[in-house]
Design a protein around this motif. Structure first.
Motif, PDB file in Angstrom:
ATOM      1  N   GLN A   1      45.799  39.566  33.647  1.00 18.06           N
ATOM      2  CA  GLN A   1      44.753  38.543  33.703  1.00 18.06           C
ATOM      3  C   GLN A   1      43.484  39.011  33.012  1.00 18.06           C
ATOM      4  O   GLN A   1      42.830  38.253  32.293  1.00 18.06           O
ATOM      5  CB  GLN A   1      44.464  38.177  35.160  1.00 18.06           C
ATOM      6  CG  GLN A   1      45.573  37.374  35.817  1.00 18.06           C
ATOM      7  CD  GLN A   1      45.353  37.186  37.302  1.00 18.06           C
ATOM      8  OE1 GLN A   1      44.497  37.835  37.890  1.00 18.06           O
ATOM      9  NE2 GLN A   1      46.130  36.305  37.902  1.00 18.06           N
ATOM     10  N   GLN A   2      43.144  40.288  33.221  1.00 19.35           N
ATOM     11  CA  GLN A   2      41.946  40.827  32.574  1.00 19.35           C
ATOM     12  C   GLN A   2      42.112  40.844  31.050  1.00 19.35           C
ATOM     13  O   GLN A   2      41.196  40.476  30.314  1.00 19.35           O
ATOM     14  CB  GLN A   2      41.652  42.227  33.107  1.00 19.35           C
ATOM     15  CG  GLN A   2      41.156  42.238  34.556  1.00 19.35           C
ATOM     16  CD  GLN A   2      41.054  43.642  35.117  1.00 19.35           C
ATOM     17  OE1 GLN A   2      41.580  44.600  34.533  1.00 19.35           O
ATOM     18  NE2 GLN A   2      40.388  43.786  36.254  1.00 19.35           N
TER      19      GLN A   2
ATOM     20  N   ASP B   1      39.783  32.347  35.901  1.00 18.45           N
ATOM     21  CA  ASP B   1      39.256  32.874  37.160  1.00 18.45           C
ATOM     22  C   ASP B   1      39.844  32.136  38.355  1.00 18.45           C
ATOM     23  O   ASP B   1      40.200  32.732  39.371  1.00 18.45           O
ATOM     24  CB  ASP B   1      37.727  32.757  37.189  1.00 18.45           C
ATOM     25  CG  ASP B   1      37.065  33.741  36.218  1.00 18.45           C
ATOM     26  OD1 ASP B   1      37.741  34.726  35.857  1.00 18.45           O
ATOM     27  OD2 ASP B   1      35.907  33.519  35.843  1.00 18.45           O
ATOM     28  N   PHE B   2      39.921  30.813  38.217  1.00 20.49           N
ATOM     29  CA  PHE B   2      40.475  30.005  39.320  1.00 20.49           C
ATOM     30  C   PHE B   2      41.920  30.392  39.588  1.00 20.49           C
ATOM     31  O   PHE B   2      42.333  30.583  40.735  1.00 20.49           O
ATOM     32  CB  PHE B   2      40.379  28.519  38.972  1.00 20.49           C
ATOM     33  CG  PHE B   2      40.928  27.619  40.030  1.00 20.49           C
ATOM     34  CD1 PHE B   2      40.118  27.138  41.038  1.00 20.49           C
ATOM     35  CD2 PHE B   2      42.270  27.259  40.022  1.00 20.49           C
ATOM     36  CE1 PHE B   2      40.634  26.312  42.030  1.00 20.49           C
ATOM     37  CE2 PHE B   2      42.789  26.433  41.009  1.00 20.49           C
ATOM     38  CZ  PHE B   2      41.962  25.963  42.012  1.00 20.49           C
TER      39      PHE B   2
ATOM     40  N   GLU C   1      52.390  47.031  43.147  1.00 21.58           N
ATOM     41  CA  GLU C   1      52.545  47.228  41.709  1.00 21.58           C
ATOM     42  C   GLU C   1      52.440  45.900  40.961  1.00 21.58           C
ATOM     43  O   GLU C   1      51.805  45.818  39.901  1.00 21.58           O
ATOM     44  CB  GLU C   1      53.896  47.889  41.434  1.00 21.58           C
ATOM     45  CG  GLU C   1      54.217  48.111  39.946  1.00 21.58           C
ATOM     46  CD  GLU C   1      53.269  49.097  39.267  1.00 21.58           C
ATOM     47  OE1 GLU C   1      53.288  49.171  38.025  1.00 21.58           O
ATOM     48  OE2 GLU C   1      52.506  49.793  39.985  1.00 21.58           O
ATOM     49  N   ASN C   2      53.028  44.862  41.539  1.00 20.01           N
ATOM     50  CA  ASN C   2      52.950  43.534  40.915  1.00 20.01           C
ATOM     51  C   ASN C   2      51.517  43.037  40.849  1.00 20.01           C
ATOM     52  O   ASN C   2      51.094  42.453  39.853  1.00 20.01           O
ATOM     53  CB  ASN C   2      53.805  42.531  41.685  1.00 20.01           C
ATOM     54  CG  ASN C   2      55.288  42.777  41.488  1.00 20.01           C
ATOM     55  OD1 ASN C   2      55.692  43.477  40.557  1.00 20.01           O
ATOM     56  ND2 ASN C   2      56.106  42.213  42.367  1.00 20.01           N
ATOM     57  N   ARG C   3      50.759  43.287  41.920  1.00 16.80           N
ATOM     58  CA  ARG C   3      49.347  42.868  41.927  1.00 16.80           C
ATOM     59  C   ARG C   3      48.555  43.612  40.864  1.00 16.80           C
ATOM     60  O   ARG C   3      47.699  43.051  40.190  1.00 16.80           O
ATOM     61  CB  ARG C   3      48.736  43.102  43.303  1.00 16.80           C
ATOM     62  CG  ARG C   3      49.124  42.065  44.347  1.00 16.80           C
ATOM     63  CD  ARG C   3      48.176  42.096  45.541  1.00 16.80           C
ATOM     64  NE  ARG C   3      48.194  43.386  46.207  1.00 16.80           N
ATOM     65  CZ  ARG C   3      48.994  43.690  47.221  1.00 16.80           C
ATOM     66  NH1 ARG C   3      49.847  42.791  47.669  1.00 16.80           N
ATOM     67  NH2 ARG C   3      48.948  44.884  47.787  1.00 16.80           N
ATOM     68  N   ARG C   4      48.849  44.914  40.728  1.00 19.54           N
ATOM     69  CA  ARG C   4      48.138  45.709  39.719  1.00 19.54           C
ATOM     70  C   ARG C   4      48.450  45.208  38.309  1.00 19.54           C
ATOM     71  O   ARG C   4      47.546  45.010  37.492  1.00 19.54           O
ATOM     72  CB  ARG C   4      48.538  47.181  39.852  1.00 19.54           C
ATOM     73  CG  ARG C   4      47.765  48.116  38.913  1.00 19.54           C
ATOM     74  CD  ARG C   4      48.321  49.531  38.981  1.00 19.54           C
ATOM     75  NE  ARG C   4      49.654  49.602  38.424  1.00 19.54           N
ATOM     76  CZ  ARG C   4      49.908  49.648  37.112  1.00 19.54           C
ATOM     77  NH1 ARG C   4      48.914  49.612  36.240  1.00 19.54           N
ATOM     78  NH2 ARG C   4      51.158  49.733  36.681  1.00 19.54           N
ATOM     79  N   LEU C   5      49.742  44.964  38.034  1.00 15.64           N
ATOM     80  CA  LEU C   5      50.136  44.486  36.704  1.00 15.64           C
ATOM     81  C   LEU C   5      49.567  43.092  36.432  1.00 15.64           C
ATOM     82  O   LEU C   5      49.115  42.796  35.323  1.00 15.64           O
ATOM     83  CB  LEU C   5      51.662  44.462  36.588  1.00 15.64           C
ATOM     84  CG  LEU C   5      52.359  45.829  36.611  1.00 15.64           C
ATOM     85  CD1 LEU C   5      53.869  45.654  36.661  1.00 15.64           C
ATOM     86  CD2 LEU C   5      51.959  46.665  35.395  1.00 15.64           C
TER      87      LEU C   5
END
Length: 877
Positions: free
Chosen positions: A445-446, A485-486, A436-440
């Motif tokens: 970031q997007q 991106d980096f 969930e943290n990765r998705r958020l």
């Protein structure tokens, strides 16, 4: 030509020479020196960066970093001033007629030391240039020289003022005060300097944090100053001082005056922010001010100042006792603080102080820790902030220890199936939360990438129609996108070697480097899994390793809780002065562990804490416990015998007299009397703090009167009795000195055997060996060696091999080196690297370089000490 030649000489004092040197000095050299000086001062004003979280300095020359940028300008000024003095100073007296009597004015002129009227101005400029370079010693010498050289000159008012500034900069406030207040009382003081004198007096007070006293002189400086930029600065500082002293309406008016004077935007912004905050609590204007600040949030000019606007909103809420809203706004300030580390540090500190006053020490610790990581050593009250951070770090460590040990003890009481089921659920929750943290994070970031791209592209196109044709690194929009991106891929990484590695302990194996165990290749993935077997929080083993499943482990867990509870009580009581929480910690310790090893000290800490809390009933309770349960303790004796301290002091005085007498015998080389006195003290005062010193003098006296063997035994006894004392260290030094010329027969035999057994082979291929105990964490050591090889000797394509050496030891072979020099170079560097052996007991490991042929002999001989002596004799001497 004759007139010109005569005018060039400084050895004649005539109207022609004075005119020539005055003119040349003023309009040529001194003019250029002044131009360079003024250029440097202007550059300093432009480059100086104000920190609006603190009261601004009256003058901008304090910043050591900023003044470095004007060194070249000041150096040119100094060069020009030196040239004036060297080439145009006239010291020669003018010729006078002997038969003509001089008037008082003529006599005064004749007796002066310098006849070029611009040399005094030159010296003043020279001193000021040194001052701006922070060469305060040179500046002081120049100004002091002028006071003695140019007496009764009007320029001495300038000189004394700049000398006072120099004393302020060197924190010699007493001398600065004498000069400043002498000038302030001088009725002849020139009006042209009145503003600067008042500003300097204000600066004198501000440097000592005497804010109230600084207001009046700074107000006078503001009234009389003519320079607009200085008037703006003085007004802003005055507003800050009035705000600090609680004169909020006056502060608000002054901030408004700053805005009306049209200063640079940054100061305008802060004047508006501070004016919004300068209102009285409960005045009913909170909503109006908040609306004004929220309007500022929408202004594109304030994008980089959003952190400060949110901070101001937090301050407003805090003034109205709305702590929840204040904390929320402060946290937004931290979130939006990207480049302004000063503001971020100040916000962290504000949050830390709020949590500290609640008190919520766990959150306070986190914010103090963040504050210390950002502020400089010269930050106001740095020492206090740092001390709080250290105390809270220790406190939170102890709190976490108690919580962790309580938790793992509960888990230890579960049966195996329930425990495994609990751990499996924990791992599943961890996986779900991480996904969930990765998705958020990806969504954030997007969104950030899209918003920044749109905002920056529009901004750049508006400012520069050709921005789309710029090279990547000249294009801010492209650079920002690249940075995003980096960061999305790599996170926050420092610019350093091997920056791609997030954990250098388990870095990938480089080309040509292998790890073999009994000649078997271990792949990179397998190696990482092996090394990280106990650090992978997705396995049961990770959690089980900390659960006390044996009696000894459970006992160790309880000991940790006792240590932590006692430390918590001491920190609360001594460092934080939170006596109520100290009582809670100490009493919890006694409740949970009635026979704790800290029982007596806990009783006394509770007794002394209740004295501070003026709780007579409780202090009597613990006083009686100490007397009843520990009657022979020093605490009990102090409580039952009113004269105990006096008796203790009297006894100590007797021991001190013994010591003085014994030391006198020692100095007079009366060693038998020294030994006699020491033996008497040992019998009468066996627990005195001076015993190590008596024992030391006795040991030396034994050495002076007995044989070497008896002396050595006395020294060893000293080390045994006082292992960590200064006298013990001295005893070790003397034993080493005694043994220096005493050859060890066994060592000599070992060296002789080694020299016959092993061959010198400087040009032969070599290995480096690590002999390690069989029970040591060998995989960890292997990985540490591999990481060292990757970082330092990657070109050598080294291989690490582990083999059994004997029943109790293994050997790690690092190969292959082309000769002895290459092997020794490797040995010295890896031995100096503390990271290689950081995870193992280095005292149980032997390491050395060895030739291939000698290695075969070594495997047959099996004597580590013997080859070690050969290695020390032939490789590293």
């Amino acid at each position: 030509m004759i007139i010109l030649a005569a005018g060039c000489s400084t050895q004649k004092n005539t109207l022609i020479t004075r005119t020539y040197h005055n003119t040349t000095a003023k309009y040529n050299i001194l003019f250029n020196g002044n131009e360079s000086f003024n250029k440097g001062v202007d550059n300093l004003q432009r480059s100086f960066k104000d920190n609006y979280n603190t009261i601004l300095p009256v003058f901008t020359y304090k910043d050591e970093v900023a003044v470095q940028q004007i060194f070249s300008d000041m150096d040119r000024t100094i060069k020009k001033c030196t040239k004036v003095v060297q080439m145009h100073s006239i010291k020669v007296k003018p010729e006078t007629r002997e038969d003509r009597e001089l008037t008082p004015k003529q006599r005064e002129y004749y007796n002066q030391q310098e006849f070029n009227k611009w040399v005094d101005d030159t010296y003043l400029l020279l001193g000021k240039a040194h001052f701006y370079k922070h060469e305060f010693g040179m500046a002081k010498e120049t100004f002091m020289f002028m006071l003695s050289e140019f007496k009764n000159k009007p320029i001495l008012y300038d000189v004394r003022l700049w000398l006072a500034k120099t004393f302020i900069e060197t924190e010699n406030y007493k001398n600065a005060e004498e000069i400043l207040f002498s000038l302030n009382r001088d009725i002849g003081f020139p009006k042209r300097l009145e503003s600067e004198l008042s500003a300097t007096i204000a600066d004198y007070y501000l440097r000592q944090k005497k804010y109230d006293e600084a207001i009046l002189p700074l107000s006078k400086a503001r009234e009389k100053v003519k320079n607009k930029q200085q008037k703006i600065r003085y007004t802003f500082v005055l507003a800050q001082l009035n705000e600090k002293q609680g004169n909020l309406q006056k502060a608000s008016d002054l901030y408004q005056s700053v805005v009306k004077m049209n200063p640079p935007y940054e100061m305008t912004f802060h004047a508006k922010i501070n004016r919004a905050l300068a209102y009285e609590k409960g005045s009913g204007s909170r909503k109006q001010i908040e609306d004004q600040l929220k309007k500022m949030l929408k202004d594109d000019k304030n994008i980089e100042y959003q952190d400060q606007i949110y901070f101001a909103l937090g301050n407003i809420a805090y003034k109205e006792n709305d702590e929840k809203s204040a904390i929320e706004q402060y946290k937004k300030s931290v979130t939006f603080s990207t480049t302004n580390t000063s503001q971020k540090a100040f916000t962290f500190l504000t949050l830390a102080n709020i949590y500290y006053t609640f008190p919520d020490y766990v959150n306070a610790q986190a914010y103090y820790d963040s504050t210390v990581s950002l502020i400089d050593l010269d930050y106001p009250d740095y020492d206090i902030i740092y001390a709080k951070s250290i105390s809270l770090n220790q406190l939170v460590t102890e709190i976490n220890t108690v919580q962790l040990q309580d938790s793992v003890q509960l888990l230890a009481k579960m049966n195996t199936d329930d425990l495994n089921h609990y751990i499996d659920n924990l791992i599943q929750e961890l996986n779900t939360q991480e996904a969930e943290n990765r998705r958020l994070e990806q969504e954030a970031q997007q969104n950030q990438q899209y918003n920044m791209m749109m905002a920056q592209t529009g901004k750049n196109m508006a400012q520069d129609p050709t921005s789309q044709t710029k090279w990547y690194f000249y294009n801010p929009a492209a650079k920002n996108l690249g940075r995003i991106d980096f960061k999305a891929k790599w996170g926050n990484r420092r610019l350093e070697d091997n920056w791609r590695r997030s954990n250098k302990r388990f870095s990938a194996v480089g080309p040509g480097t292998t790890i073999t165990e009994n000649s078997e290749l271990i792949t990179t993935d397998e190696a990482q899994q092996a090394a990280a077997s106990n650090t992978n929080n997705r396995t049961r083993e990770f959690y089980l390793q900390n659960i006390p499943l044996t009696d000894s482990a459970m006992k160790a867990s309880h000991n940790k809780i006792q240590d932590a509870l006692f430390s918590m009580g001491v920190i609360y009581k001594t460092d934080l002065k939170d006596y109520d929480k100290a009582v809670v910690s100490f009493e919890e310790l006694l409740q949970r562990y009635p026979e704790t090893k800290y029982k007596l000290n806990t009783y006394y800490n509770l007794y002394s804490t209740f004295i501070l809390l003026n709780n007579k009933g409780k202090l009597e309770l613990y006083r009686n416990k100490i007397i009843r349960e520990f009657p022979l303790s020093m605490y009990a004796k102090m409580m039952t015998n009113p004269d105990y301290i006096k008796e203790l002091e009297a006894e100590q005085n007797i021991v001190n007299k013994y010591y003085e007498e014994t030391y006198g015998y020692f100095q007079n080389q009366q060693y038998e009397k020294v030994i006699e006195n020491c033996n008497e003290v040992f019998k009468k005062y066996p627990e005195d703090k001076l015993l190590p010193r008596f024992d030391y003098m006795r040991a030396i006296s034994v050495g002076k009167t007995k044989d070497v063997r008896t002396f050595r035994e006395a020294l060893y006894e000293l080390i045994t009795k006082y292992p960590n004392s200064e006298v013990s260290e001295n005893a070790r030094i003397m034993i080493a000195y005694l043994d220096k010329d005493r050859p060890n027969i066994k060592d000599i035999e070992e060296i002789e055997i080694a020299e016959k057994l092993y061959n010198k082979a400087e040009d032969e291929e070599h290995y480096t060996l690590y002999i390690v105990p069989a029970n040591l964490n060998l995989n960890q050591l292997l990985f540490n060696i591999i990481n060292f090889n990757l970082d330092n000797f990657q070109k050598l394509n080294l291989t690490a091999v582990k083999k059994e050496f004997n029943n109790t030891q293994n050997v790690i072979i690092i190969k292959i080196f082309k000769n002895q020099n290459e092997a020794v170079d490797y040995y010295r560097k890896i031995s100096a690297d503390t990271g290689v052996l950081r995870d193992v007991d280095s005292k149980s490991i032997s390491a050395f370089a060895i030739s291939v042929s000698n290695y075969k002999i070594f495997l047959e001989d099996k004597s580590i000490s013997r080859y070690q002596k050969f290695f020390e004799q032939n490789y590293i001497q």
